[in-house]
Design a protein around this motif. Sequence first.
Motif, PDB file in Angstrom:
ATOM      1  N   TYR A 480       0.754  -1.144  -0.201  1.00 55.07           N
ATOM      2  CA  TYR A 480       0.093   0.101  -0.216  1.00 55.07           C
ATOM      3  C   TYR A 480       0.929   1.304   0.036  1.00 55.07           C
ATOM      4  O   TYR A 480       2.019   1.033   0.653  1.00 55.07           O
ATOM      5  N   ASP A 481       0.225   2.144  -0.508  1.00 56.77           N
ATOM      6  CA  ASP A 481       0.818   3.609  -0.588  1.00 56.77           C
ATOM      7  C   ASP A 481       0.821   4.297   0.683  1.00 56.77           C
ATOM      8  O   ASP A 481      -0.359   4.501   1.096  1.00 56.77           O
ATOM      9  N   PRO A 482       1.892   4.578   1.115  1.00 52.34           N
ATOM     10  CA  PRO A 482       1.595   4.987   2.570  1.00 52.34           C
ATOM     11  C   PRO A 482       0.945   6.519   2.745  1.00 52.34           C
ATOM     12  O   PRO A 482       0.468   6.721   3.619  1.00 52.34           O
ATOM     13  N   LEU A 483       1.304   7.115   1.484  1.00 49.99           N
ATOM     14  CA  LEU A 483       0.509   8.452   1.610  1.00 49.99           C
ATOM     15  C   LEU A 483      -1.186   8.556   1.492  1.00 49.99           C
ATOM     16  O   LEU A 483      -1.708   9.055   2.425  1.00 49.99           O
ATOM     17  N   THR A 484      -1.563   7.723   0.434  1.00 46.95           N
ATOM     18  CA  THR A 484      -2.894   7.547   0.266  1.00 46.95           C
ATOM     19  C   THR A 484      -3.647   6.458   0.997  1.00 46.95           C
ATOM     20  O   THR A 484      -4.845   6.361   0.779  1.00 46.95           O
ATOM     21  N   ASP A 485      -2.793   5.319   1.153  1.00 49.68           N
ATOM     22  CA  ASP A 485      -3.178   4.268   1.840  1.00 49.68           C
ATOM     23  C   ASP A 485      -3.950   3.298   0.669  1.00 49.68           C
ATOM     24  O   ASP A 485      -4.897   2.552   0.755  1.00 49.68           O
ATOM     25  N   LEU A 486      -3.929   3.579  -0.611  1.00 47.51           N
ATOM     26  CA  LEU A 486      -4.247   3.034  -1.783  1.00 47.51           C
ATOM     27  C   LEU A 486      -3.222   2.027  -1.978  1.00 47.51           C
ATOM     28  O   LEU A 486      -2.070   2.040  -1.895  1.00 47.51           O
ATOM     29  N   PRO A 487      -3.751   0.854  -2.585  1.00 50.43           N
ATOM     30  CA  PRO A 487      -2.837  -0.170  -3.034  1.00 50.43           C
ATOM     31  C   PRO A 487      -1.710   0.287  -4.034  1.00 50.43           C
ATOM     32  O   PRO A 487      -1.984   1.452  -4.663  1.00 50.43           O
ATOM     33  N   ASN A 488      -0.573   0.042  -3.968  1.00 43.76           N
ATOM     34  CA  ASN A 488       0.473   0.457  -4.613  1.00 43.76           C
ATOM     35  C   ASN A 488       0.831  -0.311  -6.083  1.00 43.76           C
ATOM     36  O   ASN A 488      -0.279  -1.243  -6.360  1.00 43.76           O
ATOM     37  N   ARG A 489       1.733  -0.023  -6.873  1.00 51.00           N
ATOM     38  CA  ARG A 489       1.726  -0.577  -8.091  1.00 51.00           C
ATOM     39  C   ARG A 489       1.839  -2.111  -8.133  1.00 51.00           C
ATOM     40  O   ARG A 489       1.164  -2.900  -8.654  1.00 51.00           O
ATOM     41  N   ALA A 490       2.614  -2.636  -6.973  1.00 49.35           N
ATOM     42  CA  ALA A 490       2.786  -4.108  -6.763  1.00 49.35           C
ATOM     43  C   ALA A 490       1.497  -4.753  -6.591  1.00 49.35           C
ATOM     44  O   ALA A 490       1.251  -6.030  -7.056  1.00 49.35           O
ATOM     45  N   LEU A 491       0.576  -4.366  -5.862  1.00 52.04           N
ATOM     46  CA  LEU A 491      -0.551  -4.971  -5.436  1.00 52.04           C
ATOM     47  C   LEU A 491      -1.479  -4.867  -6.504  1.00 52.04           C
ATOM     48  O   LEU A 491      -2.187  -5.639  -6.797  1.00 52.04           O
ATOM     49  N   PHE A 492      -1.417  -3.570  -7.254  1.00 49.04           N
ATOM     50  CA  PHE A 492      -2.496  -3.365  -8.343  1.00 49.04           C
ATOM     51  C   PHE A 492      -1.905  -4.678  -9.534  1.00 49.04           C
ATOM     52  O   PHE A 492      -2.899  -5.164  -9.942  1.00 49.04           O
ATOM     53  N   ARG A 493      -0.634  -4.971  -9.553  1.00 46.40           N
ATOM     54  CA  ARG A 493      -0.384  -5.912 -10.574  1.00 46.40           C
ATOM     55  C   ARG A 493      -0.801  -7.163  -9.940  1.00 46.40           C
ATOM     56  O   ARG A 493      -1.371  -8.052 -11.043  1.00 46.40           O
ATOM     57  N   GLU A 494      -0.675  -7.588  -8.729  1.00 47.31           N
ATOM     58  CA  GLU A 494      -1.301  -8.728  -8.293  1.00 47.31           C
ATOM     59  C   GLU A 494      -2.836  -8.938  -8.605  1.00 47.31           C
ATOM     60  O   GLU A 494      -3.207 -10.164  -8.807  1.00 47.31           O
ATOM     61  N   LYS A 495      -3.454  -7.967  -8.092  1.00 50.63           N
ATOM     62  CA  LYS A 495      -4.805  -8.041  -8.315  1.00 50.63           C
ATOM     63  C   LYS A 495      -5.239  -8.222 -10.021  1.00 50.63           C
ATOM     64  O   LYS A 495      -5.922  -9.071 -10.090  1.00 50.63           O
ATOM     65  N   ALA A 539      -7.240  10.827  -3.838  1.00 50.28           N
ATOM     66  CA  ALA A 539      -7.300   9.294  -3.805  1.00 50.28           C
ATOM     67  C   ALA A 539      -9.047   8.902  -3.179  1.00 50.28           C
ATOM     68  O   ALA A 539      -9.522   8.142  -3.491  1.00 50.28           O
ATOM     69  N   VAL A 540      -9.262   9.780  -1.991  1.00 54.30           N
ATOM     70  CA  VAL A 540     -10.511   9.708  -1.673  1.00 54.30           C
ATOM     71  C   VAL A 540     -11.800   9.844  -2.501  1.00 54.30           C
ATOM     72  O   VAL A 540     -12.593   8.773  -2.647  1.00 54.30           O
TER      73      VAL A 540
END
Length: 911
Positions: A480-495, A539-540
């Motif tokens: 997760y991206d620490p700033l926005t708490d959105l999934p980061n690129r790695a998790l996005f790829r996993e999904k 992000a919100v």
Amino acid sequence: MKKLILARGADVALSQDEAGDIDEMGARSRAPIRRLALWGAILLACIVVGVVVITTGLRERALGSGKRELENTVLLLVRHFDQRAEDFEAIQRDLDARIRALRIESARAFKDAMSGEDVRLILNANSPSDVTSVNVFDATGMLINSSAALPDASLDTYGQSILQSLESETASSRAAVLLTSGSSVGDWGVAISHRVTTPSGELLGFVTKIVPSTVFERFFASVVLGEESSIALLHSDGTLLARYPHMEAAIGKRAGRRSLFAIANLTDGRASARIVSPFDGKDRLAAMRPLSQLPLAIIATVTVPAALSYWRDQTLLLIAVASIMVVVVAMVLFLIGRQISRQHQAARRKLAIERHRLDTAINNMTHGLLLFDSSQRLVICNQQYINMFGLSLEEAKPGHSLRSLLMRRKELGSFKGDVDAYCVAVRDTREPGQSSIETLDGRSVFLRYQPLSDGGWVVTTEDITERSRYEAHITHLAHYDPLTDLPNRALFREKLEQKFKLIDCNEPFAVFYIDLDDFKRINDSLGHPIGDELLKEVAVRLRQCLTSADSVARLGGDEFAIVRSDVAHESDLGNFAEMILAAVRQPYDCAGHRISVDASIGIALAPRDSAELDELLKNADLAMYAAKAEGRRTWRFFRPELNVRMKARQELEQDLRQIIEGSGLSAGGFEIHYQPLVSLHDDIITGCEALLRWRHPTLGMISPAEFIPVAEDTGLINVLGEWVLRTACAEAVSWPDHVRLAVNVSPIQFGGQALGLTVAAALAAFGLAACRLELEVTEAVLIRDIGSTVAIINELRAFGVSFSLDDFGTGYSSLNYLQHFPFDRIKIDRMFVREITEVSGSSSIVQAVVNIASARNMATVAEGVETQQQLDVLRAVGCTEIQGFLCGAPMPAADIRRLFSLPPAKKVAAS
Ligand code: C2E
Ligand code: CA
Ligand code: CA
């Protein structure tokens, strides 16, 4: 709380349970001591019993041997006296022989024949020395002769008594015995008398010898064996005749019925027994034997204590030895017992200490620990386990069954399965295993199961809540991206990979690449903290646009991506993109700043645009760039031609590099065209803008709008820009002095500090006056590093170079810049000029710009002027200069030179 007690002798505190265990051990340790004591007691009892048995036996033997000794003594004495009796019979035989020789057949004849001196001499000669006298009596008891010269007068009275006693004797017995007493005390004598008869048996008289009792007693004294023993001569009627030791009072007394005579053997009159003496009343062993020829009996006695004196000594010795043995055995047993006890005590103390240490270790380890025996009974349960599962001490006591423990945990909610099934499973499992569970209060517990060879098993538990949280945190950080708490690129790829796995199931999905337009400008102008706030807010808003099936990620910087499922129609995706743009466009309040931002969106659809993850992402990216290229603030679907364009761009970049690094820009087809700027004040050419051209060897003429961005992206713009500057300066030197040279400068060129030097070097190299050079910059240059940009601009302006703000109106903050930046000229963008003649056109805006510019002593240039009408309006609003096809399109340097050689009037006529 555990109640603590202090173990004696050990400086350790023990719990009650521990003390209980140790007491149990103590009881076990006392068992061998008790056994030892028991065996010791048995041994001692054996010794005592043995002593008793031996002494009793010895006593009986002592009594028996005493008796036998007495019997032997009396036997010897009887033999002796029988012998003496025969001697006396010799006298009698002599007398008998004389009677027969003298043919004495009457008492009278006897008296006569016996009363002579000759007979007295015979008597005297035959009388033994120990005999007082040998006397002859007639049948009436009258003394007729005596061995003594002067016979005792009392002998006459004896004669009567003897006669009586002879008569009382049985006819067979020829002898009689009578106790006589002399004149003085102790002057006792024994009168032994024999009948003298005719051959036909008629009594003629009797012969009597009198032996003093002292004679017997002296003889007994020589025989008697020891103290407390006695030898006595008794008449066969029980009368005591003589005794050693002498007993005056008893002489002449008769032994009663309870004497030996009562038990005497009928045939030989012998007897031996333990009796109470009728004479001195003492407890005695006694043996009696009658004389064979006389009515006399010898009795030898010894008191029982005397008979037992040797036995007593032996017994005392035995008892002494036994006592010593008992004491020694008892001592040895005591010492052994004490040693054992000490050893046990030491072992107990050691065990208590070790147990305490072990308990301390077990209870202070971070793991929970459970130990069960083969019957599923609890052996150990430490404090951690108790705490972990909220059990009480009582519920986790050793001895409880697994089942009861699990039932309790089920009640408390930390066990969820079927208790009985679990118990069976545990019983049947002989392999190590592990599992983790969640407790009711949300903690994670890891369990490790290890079977033991004795059928029991050990379970260790570590509360791994913190570790799990930490791991989850790390995992979160990784995904997760620490700033926005959105999934980061790695998790996005996993999904996305997950999505691709389902792609065969005919479930199309779309990837949206969202890039904020000019975010950098905001970041640079307002600072990173506000930029961060803005990203969080974006992000919100993006999240708010999603359905549960969608997911959003931050890919980095101002780039976001959304994966949208349930794609029914392509039009839905367009609507969704519009929705996102609308959401993003809403103004933001960030730390007191009201900020507007826009975005460009690229959309790629799987599996239509690609069934491969990386390619799909690249396609979405291309679509996003297309949106950027086509004016930003919009969205674009991926189209296959974007790929073509991308390829072309890549090829362009490659060509550009080759030219710069190889043959050089001129040889590579680069040239500069110049477009005149005309003053509306006096309609003369006041300047020319240098516009770069690339005559590509295979593609033909390429617009700078195509290759300048490529050069900017790759940094090649710096080389290209310097080349333009130097080439244009070289050209402009030949122009009339009043004609200035306008050169476009890319924002990238402001990046380094070298721009000032580059410009100064170019001017100096070709001798162009600084005041003839004007640099055109776009608003984009201003939103970079404001401070350094202003510094460079001020530096060059001080040098004499002027600046114009290019493409004014296409940017964002427009008029705001004019107040802060020192421009000499504002170039109103072609966009405004195009609409300036329309009814609700841009004339008022242009008017406003012209007014503001003139108020700050800035000139205004209208770009892209193509018609006379446009010119008229611009002239009317007071615009200073114009540039456009109306006055002249960009043209090669040669054409410009030719233009300057024409008369000035012609110049305007060209419009
Ligand atoms: P720009 O600075 O706004 O340049 C003016 C553009 O307007 C030029 O396009 C020019 O040909 C075009 N133009 C002039 N008059 C008219 C008109 O009446 N009607 C229309 N429709 N267009 C007109 P060009 O030459 O294609 O250049 C495009 C852009 O490329 C320039 O826009 C400038 O931003 C950039 N550029 C060109 N040369 C250079 C250069 O040497 N360095 C840098 N950094 N940028 C350059
Ligand atoms: Ca320009
Ligand atoms: Ca322009």
